[in-house]
Scaffold this motif. Structure first.
Motif, PDB file in Angstrom:
ATOM      1  N   SER A  85      -5.369  -3.803  -7.559  1.00 14.20           N
ATOM      2  CA  SER A  85      -5.305  -2.656  -6.658  1.00 14.20           C
ATOM      3  C   SER A  85      -6.691  -2.068  -6.443  1.00 14.20           C
TER       4      SER A  85
ATOM      5  N   TYR B   3      -9.287   0.366  -0.991  1.00 13.23           N
ATOM      6  CA  TYR B   3      -9.170  -0.380   0.255  1.00 13.23           C
ATOM      7  C   TYR B   3      -9.230  -1.872  -0.046  1.00 13.23           C
TER       8      TYR B   3
ATOM      9  N   SER C 140      -3.372   4.033  -2.649  1.00 16.08           N
ATOM     10  CA  SER C 140      -4.048   2.773  -2.961  1.00 16.08           C
ATOM     11  C   SER C 140      -3.412   1.625  -2.182  1.00 16.08           C
ATOM     12  N   ALA C 141      -4.089   0.476  -2.251  1.00 19.16           N
ATOM     13  CA  ALA C 141      -3.555  -0.774  -1.708  1.00 19.16           C
ATOM     14  C   ALA C 141      -3.619  -1.819  -2.803  1.00 19.16           C
ATOM     15  N   TRP C 142      -2.763  -2.833  -2.700  1.00 11.37           N
ATOM     16  CA  TRP C 142      -2.756  -3.846  -3.751  1.00 11.37           C
ATOM     17  C   TRP C 142      -2.412  -5.220  -3.186  1.00 11.37           C
TER      18      TRP C 142
ATOM     19  N   GLN D  99       0.841  -1.197   0.000  1.00  3.23           N
ATOM     20  CA  GLN D  99       0.000   0.000   0.000  1.00  3.23           C
ATOM     21  C   GLN D  99       0.871   1.240   0.000  1.00  3.23           C
ATOM     22  N   ASP D 100       0.278   2.352  -0.442  1.00  2.00           N
ATOM     23  CA  ASP D 100       0.908   3.660  -0.327  1.00  2.00           C
ATOM     24  C   ASP D 100      -0.179   4.663   0.037  1.00  2.00           C
TER      25      ASP D 100
ATOM     26  N   ARG E  28      -4.746   1.087   4.587  1.00  2.00           N
ATOM     27  CA  ARG E  28      -5.845   0.802   3.660  1.00  2.00           C
ATOM     28  C   ARG E  28      -6.298  -0.650   3.706  1.00  2.00           C
ATOM     29  N   PHE E  29      -5.761  -1.405   4.648  1.00  3.75           N
ATOM     30  CA  PHE E  29      -6.177  -2.806   4.827  1.00  3.75           C
ATOM     31  C   PHE E  29      -7.062  -2.925   6.070  1.00  3.75           C
TER      32      PHE E  29
END
Length: 408
Positions: free
Chosen positions: A161, A164, A146-148, A142-143, A290-291
């Motif tokens: 991605s 969340y 976004s999260a991936w 994540q940054d 974001r997780f």
């Protein structure tokens, strides 16, 4: 802010339900599941008022009720003569009362694999939802934007991605393990084992209810009807440290010792045998950037009383309201931290202690008479036995209304 997409990892009942709620609200959702299809193993599931409320919001309560059945209630019994110590009845409406508040969310029973099919069909009917089977998450990242997840598929490796990502991927959650470490799941494992079986046997001569618990220091167990065709779930306690083969060898003698009529294997049909260890565990945080985590990926408890499943579905309802608040600009991103705090608080204050009590009271007393004399829950049950019909009389709710944290 408008949420562009949410990824949910895990197509169990909690992941499917969250995907359905989000998609019905117009939020793009992608559900990734490492297996090729839904789990088809019949597992007991009795859905209390909290769960039925969320099913109703998702538009599937009517279908669940039509596919399942309304159990007549639950009792606690002596082992020796199988007599009831106390029983609480599921409220039964008169014609035309089905949608009255005290009846609409009454307990309904439907095995998890059949619930999964209903939810899957409903998710796939949503234009803003998709399910990707055969997608195994191996890494996460994540940054600020976004999260991936990095996934492995039959066609190769991919990166998916979203704004969340939610881990609904069960007790062995890869999302939780990548966030905190493979062996970090605070709590403990019981020194007793549970054996869950599905079986057909004629209980009609013995006056059994649809669900009952038996209080005994050696042969503590639960018997519950889970399908109208006569499939029953029989879950019983065993001492720890036994192998699968040892437990399987002991099963006929256990059934003969505690089932009514003392049946030998030729008198019943055993269709599933699943020993497993029992845990009481909860993560320290259900949000990391974001997780997010929900249900068994975030917390575990023993199965007696159904607080694990009910608590997981309550997680889903709170998380859905949090995301909806963000999506409709009624709340900022910090509401997700509040979700984490409140769901952990409910596990610590209600689910964990209550579920431990539910299990221990089945074996910790020397006799059923001692249970009647000393257990405070028995006294509550006796009050509930004659109380007016309510969906969850006398019990603390596992729900938490996140909309109270919306901007006024």
């Amino acid at each position: 802010m408008t949420i562009s997409k949410i990824i949910i990892v895990g197509a169990g009942p909690s992941g499917l339900l969250l995907a359905l709620l989000l998609a019905r609200a117009g939020i793009n959702v992608e559900l990734v599941e490492q297996t090729d299809a839904l789990d088809q193993n019949p597992r007991a599931s009795h859905y209390t008022a909290e769960s039925c409320y969320e099913f109703d919001r998702a538009g599937v309560l009517g279908e669940i009720a039509a596919e399942g059945f309304f159990p007549n209630g639950v009792s606690w019994r002596r082992l020796d003569d199988k007599s009831r110590l106390v029983a609480v009845r599921n409220p039964e409406p008169e014609p035309g009362q089905e949608n009255d508040p005290e009846f609409k969310y009454r307990m309904v029973c439907l095995p998890l694999h059949r619930l999964g099919k209903i939810l899957e069909k409903a998710v796939l009917a949503q234009p803003t939802a998709s399910i990707l089977y055969g997608y195994k998450v191996v890494e996460i990242g994540q940054d600020d934007n976004s999260a991936w997840v990095n996934v492995e598929t039959a066609e190769g490796k991919e990166t998916r991605s979203a704004n969340y990502i939610v881990g609904c991927d069960g007790a062995n959650s890869i999302i939780r393990r990548r966030l905190f470490g493979d062996w970090v799941y605070p709590g403990f494992t019981w020194d007793k084992q549970i054996v869950a079986t599905n079986m057909y046997y004629d209980y009609s001569p013995y006056g059994y209810d649809d669900s009952q618990f038996f209080v005994d220091p050696e042969h503590w167990h639960m018997v519950a009807k889970i399908q109208e065709d006569g499939l029953y779930r029989v879950t019983y306690g065993e001492k720890g440290g036994l192998t699968y083969d040892e437990l399987k060898e002991r099963q006929p003698a256990k059934f003969q010792a505690f089932l009514p009529g003392n049946p030998t294997p030729d008198k019943y049909k055993l269709v599933a045998f699943s020993p497993y260890k029992v845990h009481q565990r909860c993560v320290e945080k259900m949000r990391v950037g974001r997780f997010l985590l929900a249900a068994d990926a975030a917390h575990l408890c023993n199965p007696f009383g159904g607080l694990g499943l009910t608590g997981g579905i309550a997680d889903v309802g709170s998380l859905y309201d949090s995301f909806l608040g963000i999506h409709t600009d009624k709340a900022d991103d910090e509401i997700l931290t509040k979700y984490s705090e409140e769901r952990i608080r409910i596990w610590q204050e209600i689910i964990n202690p209550r579920s431990q009590e539910n299990m221990k009271r089945l074996f910790e007393y020397e006799s059923a008479d001692e249970f009647v004399e000393k257990d405070p829950f028995y006294k509550l049950l006796k009050e509930m036995e004659t109380a007016p019909p309510m969906p969850n009389p006398g019990l603390m709710s596992l729900q938490y209304d996140m909309t109270q944290h919306y901007r006024s």
